[in-house]
Scaffold this motif. Structure first.
Motif, PDB file in Angstrom:
ATOM      1  N   GLN A 157       0.858  -1.180   0.000  1.00  0.00           N
ATOM      2  CA  GLN A 157       0.000   0.000   0.000  1.00  0.00           C
ATOM      3  C   GLN A 157       0.895   1.230   0.000  1.00  0.00           C
ATOM      4  O   GLN A 157       1.741   1.384   0.881  1.00  0.00           O
ATOM      5  N   GLY A 158       0.741   2.065  -1.004  1.00  0.00           N
ATOM      6  CA  GLY A 158       1.563   3.270  -1.070  1.00  0.00           C
ATOM      7  C   GLY A 158       1.302   4.177   0.124  1.00  0.00           C
ATOM      8  O   GLY A 158       0.183   4.264   0.623  1.00  0.00           O
ATOM      9  N   ARG A 159       2.357   4.843   0.574  1.00  0.00           N
ATOM     10  CA  ARG A 159       2.204   5.747   1.713  1.00  0.00           C
ATOM     11  C   ARG A 159       1.820   7.146   1.255  1.00  0.00           C
ATOM     12  O   ARG A 159       2.002   7.511   0.100  1.00  0.00           O
ATOM     13  N   GLY A 160       1.309   7.911   2.211  1.00  0.00           N
ATOM     14  CA  GLY A 160       0.934   9.283   1.927  1.00  0.00           C
ATOM     15  C   GLY A 160       2.160  10.179   1.874  1.00  0.00           C
ATOM     16  O   GLY A 160       3.295   9.696   1.989  1.00  0.00           O
ATOM     17  N   PRO A 161       1.945  11.498   1.745  1.00  0.00           N
ATOM     18  CA  PRO A 161       3.074  12.432   1.686  1.00  0.00           C
ATOM     19  C   PRO A 161       3.899  12.390   2.967  1.00  0.00           C
ATOM     20  O   PRO A 161       3.379  12.094   4.040  1.00  0.00           O
ATOM     21  N   ALA A 162       5.181  12.711   2.831  1.00  0.00           N
ATOM     22  CA  ALA A 162       6.111  12.610   3.963  1.00  0.00           C
ATOM     23  C   ALA A 162       5.676  13.468   5.143  1.00  0.00           C
ATOM     24  O   ALA A 162       5.868  13.101   6.299  1.00  0.00           O
ATOM     25  N   MET A 163       5.025  14.614   4.854  1.00  0.00           N
ATOM     26  CA  MET A 163       4.668  15.511   5.950  1.00  0.00           C
ATOM     27  C   MET A 163       3.621  14.884   6.879  1.00  0.00           C
ATOM     28  O   MET A 163       3.428  15.325   7.992  1.00  0.00           O
ATOM     29  N   HIS A 164       2.944  13.834   6.394  1.00  0.00           N
ATOM     30  CA  HIS A 164       1.933  13.189   7.227  1.00  0.00           C
ATOM     31  C   HIS A 164       2.488  11.986   7.986  1.00  0.00           C
ATOM     32  O   HIS A 164       1.745  11.239   8.587  1.00  0.00           O
ATOM     33  N   GLN A 165       3.783  11.815   7.929  1.00  0.00           N
ATOM     34  CA  GLN A 165       4.350  10.628   8.554  1.00  0.00           C
ATOM     35  C   GLN A 165       4.662  10.900  10.022  1.00  0.00           C
ATOM     36  O   GLN A 165       5.797  11.119  10.419  1.00  0.00           O
ATOM     37  N   SER A 166       3.637  10.864  10.811  1.00  0.00           N
ATOM     38  CA  SER A 166       3.780  11.118  12.236  1.00  0.00           C
ATOM     39  C   SER A 166       4.528   9.976  12.915  1.00  0.00           C
ATOM     40  O   SER A 166       4.422   8.819  12.512  1.00  0.00           O
ATOM     41  N   THR A 167       5.261  10.348  13.981  1.00  0.00           N
ATOM     42  CA  THR A 167       5.945   9.308  14.756  1.00  0.00           C
ATOM     43  C   THR A 167       5.310   9.140  16.134  1.00  0.00           C
ATOM     44  O   THR A 167       5.843   8.458  16.999  1.00  0.00           O
ATOM     45  N   ASP A 168       4.160   9.785  16.334  1.00  0.00           N
ATOM     46  CA  ASP A 168       3.519   9.725  17.661  1.00  0.00           C
ATOM     47  C   ASP A 168       3.132   8.307  18.059  1.00  0.00           C
ATOM     48  O   ASP A 168       3.051   7.959  19.227  1.00  0.00           O
ATOM     49  N   TRP A 169       2.845   7.494  17.061  1.00  0.00           N
ATOM     50  CA  TRP A 169       2.342   6.153  17.350  1.00  0.00           C
ATOM     51  C   TRP A 169       3.301   5.326  18.215  1.00  0.00           C
ATOM     52  O   TRP A 169       2.891   4.456  18.956  1.00  0.00           O
ATOM     53  N   ILE A 170       4.592   5.657  18.153  1.00  0.00           N
ATOM     54  CA  ILE A 170       5.567   4.846  18.878  1.00  0.00           C
ATOM     55  C   ILE A 170       5.381   4.977  20.385  1.00  0.00           C
ATOM     56  O   ILE A 170       5.804   4.121  21.161  1.00  0.00           O
ATOM     57  N   ASP A 171       4.723   6.080  20.799  1.00  0.00           N
ATOM     58  CA  ASP A 171       4.541   6.294  22.249  1.00  0.00           C
ATOM     59  C   ASP A 171       3.255   5.697  22.780  1.00  0.00           C
ATOM     60  O   ASP A 171       2.961   5.823  23.964  1.00  0.00           O
ATOM     61  N   ARG A 172       2.462   5.105  21.905  1.00  0.00           N
ATOM     62  CA  ARG A 172       1.201   4.520  22.379  1.00  0.00           C
ATOM     63  C   ARG A 172       1.468   3.344  23.296  1.00  0.00           C
ATOM     64  O   ARG A 172       2.387   2.557  23.062  1.00  0.00           O
ATOM     65  N   ASP A 173       0.652   3.201  24.335  1.00  0.00           N
ATOM     66  CA  ASP A 173       0.807   2.067  25.252  1.00  0.00           C
ATOM     67  C   ASP A 173       0.566   0.761  24.508  1.00  0.00           C
ATOM     68  O   ASP A 173      -0.382   0.641  23.724  1.00  0.00           O
ATOM     69  N   THR A 181      10.796   2.356   0.763  1.00  0.00           N
ATOM     70  CA  THR A 181      10.590   3.096  -0.484  1.00  0.00           C
ATOM     71  C   THR A 181      10.887   2.215  -1.692  1.00  0.00           C
ATOM     72  O   THR A 181      10.215   2.291  -2.727  1.00  0.00           O
ATOM     73  N   ASP A 182      11.907   1.370  -1.570  1.00  0.00           N
ATOM     74  CA  ASP A 182      12.225   0.458  -2.674  1.00  0.00           C
ATOM     75  C   ASP A 182      11.084  -0.521  -2.922  1.00  0.00           C
ATOM     76  O   ASP A 182      10.757  -0.842  -4.070  1.00  0.00           O
ATOM     77  N   LEU A 183      10.507  -1.018  -1.833  1.00  0.00           N
ATOM     78  CA  LEU A 183       9.375  -1.940  -2.002  1.00  0.00           C
ATOM     79  C   LEU A 183       8.253  -1.252  -2.776  1.00  0.00           C
ATOM     80  O   LEU A 183       7.633  -1.841  -3.665  1.00  0.00           O
ATOM     81  N   GLU A 184       8.001  -0.004  -2.410  1.00  0.00           N
ATOM     82  CA  GLU A 184       6.892   0.721  -3.045  1.00  0.00           C
ATOM     83  C   GLU A 184       7.181   1.028  -4.511  1.00  0.00           C
ATOM     84  O   GLU A 184       6.315   0.846  -5.372  1.00  0.00           O
ATOM     85  N   THR A 185       8.376   1.493  -4.767  1.00  0.00           N
ATOM     86  CA  THR A 185       8.657   1.930  -6.144  1.00  0.00           C
ATOM     87  C   THR A 185       8.949   0.758  -7.080  1.00  0.00           C
ATOM     88  O   THR A 185       8.761   0.862  -8.288  1.00  0.00           O
ATOM     89  N   VAL A 223       7.878   4.465   9.372  1.00  0.00           N
ATOM     90  CA  VAL A 223       8.899   3.402   9.331  1.00  0.00           C
ATOM     91  C   VAL A 223       9.377   3.249   7.891  1.00  0.00           C
ATOM     92  O   VAL A 223       8.608   2.902   7.004  1.00  0.00           O
ATOM     93  N   ASP A 224      10.651   3.511   7.683  1.00  0.00           N
ATOM     94  CA  ASP A 224      11.155   3.505   6.304  1.00  0.00           C
ATOM     95  C   ASP A 224      12.209   2.440   6.070  1.00  0.00           C
ATOM     96  O   ASP A 224      12.645   2.223   4.947  1.00  0.00           O
ATOM     97  N   HIS A 225      12.628   1.768   7.135  1.00  0.00           N
ATOM     98  CA  HIS A 225      13.713   0.795   6.975  1.00  0.00           C
ATOM     99  C   HIS A 225      13.312  -0.513   7.647  1.00  0.00           C
ATOM    100  O   HIS A 225      12.929  -0.523   8.816  1.00  0.00           O
ATOM    101  N   PHE A 226      13.388  -1.590   6.877  1.00  0.00           N
ATOM    102  CA  PHE A 226      13.037  -2.916   7.400  1.00  0.00           C
ATOM    103  C   PHE A 226      14.278  -3.790   7.458  1.00  0.00           C
ATOM    104  O   PHE A 226      15.092  -3.795   6.520  1.00  0.00           O
ATOM    105  N   GLU A 227      14.364  -4.561   8.518  1.00  0.00           N
ATOM    106  CA  GLU A 227      15.400  -5.602   8.589  1.00  0.00           C
ATOM    107  C   GLU A 227      14.738  -6.925   8.930  1.00  0.00           C
ATOM    108  O   GLU A 227      13.974  -7.008   9.902  1.00  0.00           O
TER     109      GLU A 227
END
Lengths: 665, 203
Positions: free
Chosen positions: A250-266, A350-354, A328-332
């Protein structure tokens, strides 16, 4: 008639399609041949042949003979020049069929192919043959190759207008000197099986659409010959592939919408782990560990479904792209087997998407995926899993065995039931039961100068059927990023039990490795239960592994064998991207030649067929069979299961990079 | 029959209707799993009715592969750039760019990818996981407007036809496109084994 690319009884300069495995059965007069030819590389063909020659020896005795051929195409055919090949027939056997040749073949008309060659020894057109090795054979007679008189042979192959039907005619330079006992040899039959009246052979050959071939020939003005051949080719089989579709990216939205707040969710890690584990489970992988931050996610997975590592990696990457938010832009992805982390594959989202629908997406994703040694799995990163876990399987097994003592071969086949309890990712207990349907139950004949470590096979089959083949407690460990270890205790194989330890050093990205194995073992009772006999020994090997290409691997083992003999085993195998494996091995030790029987040293070939290529569905199961000497006591190595290199190789660079074709499937 | 058809579409709708088209929300994943793992309810060959589509906002297609007797409904579950991927409940998927099929999965002999350009190239995998490429020679013809009916709705569509030759033989691709450019129906060759895949956009 020899199972290699040939006219009728004479060789040609043709080769089989690369990777082809061809079975040929042929016969005329009192002689028959069963051959397996393997196109080892685009130009090199190897043939293993088993021949029966009735009325050959003195008094009309039957002779059974093994022989090996090598055929190499020096130059492929061009518009103006013929294909040229050089070949060695029966180059390390008893020399019954020994011959060398240089041959050229050319398409001279759209439907007409011509062959002309020079032959030595048996193909010399004289009675001056290479001497028979009346001893044990098995040693190449280099000094006699391409020596002595030279004969000329040749022929034409015409493709008739009837599709699949060809007509062949050849001039043979094989005088069948020994079969006709022209020289009055007292060791050979005085009543020839046939009389050679003519140099000319003719044949009608028909190839069915399936590729099977039947040939009827009129040979030497006296005999009718028949030949049947069939083949399979791991490279070109076309069976389709049936599996559920992978998740699309699933393609991602624009970079400006890439919030990192989710990482702090319980509880975000537990939630992500649950959802990722669900998605991975649908693709047969188990989530073993997870490390998350807002830009990078690392997962440890144990792939239990796909025989092709890149397919498991591709599926896991897409599952990650579905689960983790846009930031999240990097997978290992770290591949794990038996609790051992094998390699880390790093990918950019990004490589996966493109690349998902890009031109040359297979080649590009292979270029952009980075494979190296994985980091250790920290306690905090381990995802909870339920132990113990139980697994079991059953299936047939078959092996073509060759007896070095009476020159007979037979099939050892039956059913094997396996079971294993994993007490933790690295510790397991399990074994296998076997029930044979067909096996050699003949006790060994005559005295032996070596401890009977393998020649008692018939007694094991007679008394220990059904029997407990293995029962072991196994522990794997990884003391350093590129170092693997294994300890196995129990009934290690069908004839020996004890303790086996192994250390392997191999980096995920390098194409070679070194291993050390030590075993303290005792011979098991013939009933294949829990008892032991008196013979015990410490054996072990230093092993070198060399991945010569994505497909070809060489392995050299040096050390002490079960009978106390010292020596080495060289194994060369070709493993296709789809998992088909064809290989050969030879063992030479300090045991004198006579103790080995015919052949002078232990050798054999093996084939592994992944079931996924037969069923067209994903599975890691495979069928392995081979042709080998089973009761030679010299050069016998302990048959420990779960050797480290076999365990880890699928998770390393060569195998991954060779399988990227399936990344997007 | 109609009831079973409605039930099949309805079930698919229930499974996908919770999905966000954003696709990256963790909470939407379970629905995707459900789509992939629900039992395969092969749809009937009956025409789709507007009743059975009522309330469905997700893009839905009906796919047939006549040569393999394959038939299924699929919902759009991902958009990546100008490509849409539709997946059935049984785990078959079709990816399109506009009306052109560029990939299939789960059909047995899948089209791994297709590059566009003046002369498109179809990519397949052999059993040794190597790419096999087929480049048809095609000639396009605009056949003007046609009236077609999909799910009880009559459309006026522009029909574009491609007559193509490959080493394996000849085939014809047909694309029915609405005046606003939306794809309505396609009959597209996706390989020598599968032959023509037929897709109707239902909503």
């Amino acid at each position: 008639m020899y199972g290699a690319p040939d006219l009728i009884d004479m060789p040609s300069a043709d080769v089989l399609p690369d990777g082809q495995i061809q079975l040929t059965f042929s016969g005329f007069a009192d002689f028959n041949k069963s051959s397996v030819a393997f196109q080892m590389s685009p130009r090199l063909t190897g043939v293993l042949r088993y021949s029966g020659l009735s009325n050959y020896a003195s008094g009309g005795g039957r002779v059974l003979d093994r022989s090996f051929d090598l055929h190499y195409q020096l130059l492929p055919e061009t518009k103006h020049t013929p294909a040229i090949a050089i070949g060695l027939r029966d180059f390390m056997g008893t020399s019954i069929y020994s011959a060398q040749y240089l041959v050229a073949s050319k398409q001279v008309r759209p439907a007409l192919r011509a062959t002309l060659g020079l032959g030595w020894s048996r193909l010399s057109g004289t009675h001056q043959l290479q001497p028979l090795d009346t001893g044990t054979g098995g040693v190449p007679a280099f000094d006699q190759w391409f020596r002595g008189p030279v004969g000329v042979f040749g022929g034409l192959v015409w493709e008739t207008p009837i599709e699949g039907l060809t007509v062949k005619v050849e001039y043979s330079s094989d005088l069948y000197t020994r079969e006709n006992n022209v020289l009055g040899d007292a060791t050979l039959s005085s009543v020839p099986s046939f009389t050679r009246h003519s140099d000319i052979n003719v044949a009608l050959s028909y190839r069915f659409q399936s590729g099977a071939n039947v040939e009827l020939s009129y040979l030497y003005g006296d005999q009718i010959g028949v030949q049947f051949s069939g083949f399979t080719n791991p490279r070109t089989r076309k069976t389709g592939y049936y599996d559920i579709a992978p998740l699309p990216i699933q393609g991602r939205g624009p970079a400006m919408h890439q919030s990192t707040d989710w990482i702090d969710r319980d509880g975000i890690k537990a939630l992500a782990a649950n959802q990722l584990a669900d998605l991975l489970a649908r693709d047969g992988a188990r989530l073993m560990g997870l490390s998350i931050d807002a830009q990078e996610v690392r997962i440890w997975i144990d792939n239990r479904k796909y025989s092709v590592p890149a397919q498991a990696i591709g599926r896991a990457a897409r599952a990650m792209a579905r689960v983790f938010p846009d930031s999240v832009d990097h997978f290992e992805i770290i591949l794990v087997r038996n609790g051992l982390s094998l390699s880390r594959v790093a990918l950019d989202r990004t490589d996966l998407e493109t690349l998902e629908h890009a031109d040359r997406k297979i080649e590009k994703i292979a270029q952009r995926s980075h494979v190296d040694d994985p980091p250790a799995l920290a306690t905090a990163e381990i995802t909870p899993a339920r132990y113990p876990q139980f697994s079991w399987s059953w299936g047939p097994y078959a092996q073509i065995n060759f007896s070095d003592f009476n020159d007979q071969f037979g099939i050892d086949g039956g059913v094997r039931l396996r079971g294993r309890i994993h007490l933790s990712p690295k510790l397991s207990f399990g074994g296998s039961l076997i029930k044979t349907f067909e096996s050699d139950k003949t006790p060994p004949v005559g005295p032996s100068s070596l401890p009977r470590v393998r020649s008692n096979l018939g007694l094991y089959n007679a008394v220990g059927d059904p029997g407990l083949e293995t029962l072991t407690l196994d522990y794997t460990f990884k003391p350093a990023p590129a170092v693997y270890g294994r300890i196995s205790v129990g009934l290690l194989e069908s004839m020996f039990g004890g303790i086996s330890g192994e250390i392997l050093w191999k980096s995920a990205s390098q194409n070679w490795g070194l291993g050390l194995e030590l075993n303290a073992v005792k011979q098991r009772d013939f009933d294949r239960r829990f008892g032991f006999q008196n013979y015990s020994i410490v054996t072990g090997h230093i092993s070198g592994y060399f991945e010569l290409s994505n497909e070809v691997t060489a392995q050299l083992d040096l050390g002490r064998y079960l009978a106390g003999d010292w020596g080495g085993t060289l194994t060369i195998e070709r493993r296709f991207a789809n998992g088909w494996r064809v290989g050969a091995f030879a063992t030479l030790t300090d045991v004198d030649r006579d103790s080995f029987g015919e052949g002078s040293f232990d050798k054999g070939i093996f084939v592994e067929i992944p079931l996924t290529t037969l069923t067209s569905t994903p599975t890691q199961a495979s069928l392995e069979t081979g042709f080998r000497s089973v009761n030679a006591d010299g050069g016998a190595r302990l048959n420990v299961e779960n050797r480290l290199y076999e365990m880890i190789r699928d998770g390393h660079f060569r195998r991954i990079s060779g399988s990227f074709g399936r990344f997007w499937q | 029959m109609i009831k079973r058809l409605s039930a099949a579409i309805g079930a698919l709708f229930v499974l996908i209707s919770c999905s966000s088209n954003q696709g990256v929300e963790i909470d939407t994943i379970r629905e995707t799993i459900n789509i992939r793992n629900a039992s395969n309810a092969a749809p009937d060959d009956n025409p789709v009715t507007q009743d059975s589509l009522k309330g469905i906002t997700q893009k839905l297609i009906r796919v047939k592969v006549p040569r393999k007797n394959i038939s299924f409904f699929a919902a759009r579950i991902a958009t990546n750039g100008d490509t849409d991927t539709y997946m059935s409940r049984a785990g078959q998927s079709v990816t399109v760019t506009g009306a052109a099929v560029i990939a299939t999965r789960g059909l047995g002999f899948d089209l791994i990818g297709r590059s566009g350009g003046e002369r498109s190239e179809y990519i397949f995998l052999d059993d040794d996981h190597k790419s096999v490429r087929i480049r048809p020679h095609c000639r396009q013809t605009a056949l003007g407007s046609q009236h077609i009916e999909i799910a009880e709705i009559k459309h006026t569509a522009n029909l574009l036809q491609e007559r193509c030759n490959t080493d394996q033989g000849r085939h014809i691709n047909q694309f029915w496109v609405a005046r606003n450019g939306d794809p309505l129906r396609v009959h597209h060759w996706v390989g020598p084994e599968l032959g023509i895949i037929e897709i109707d956009w239902l909503n």
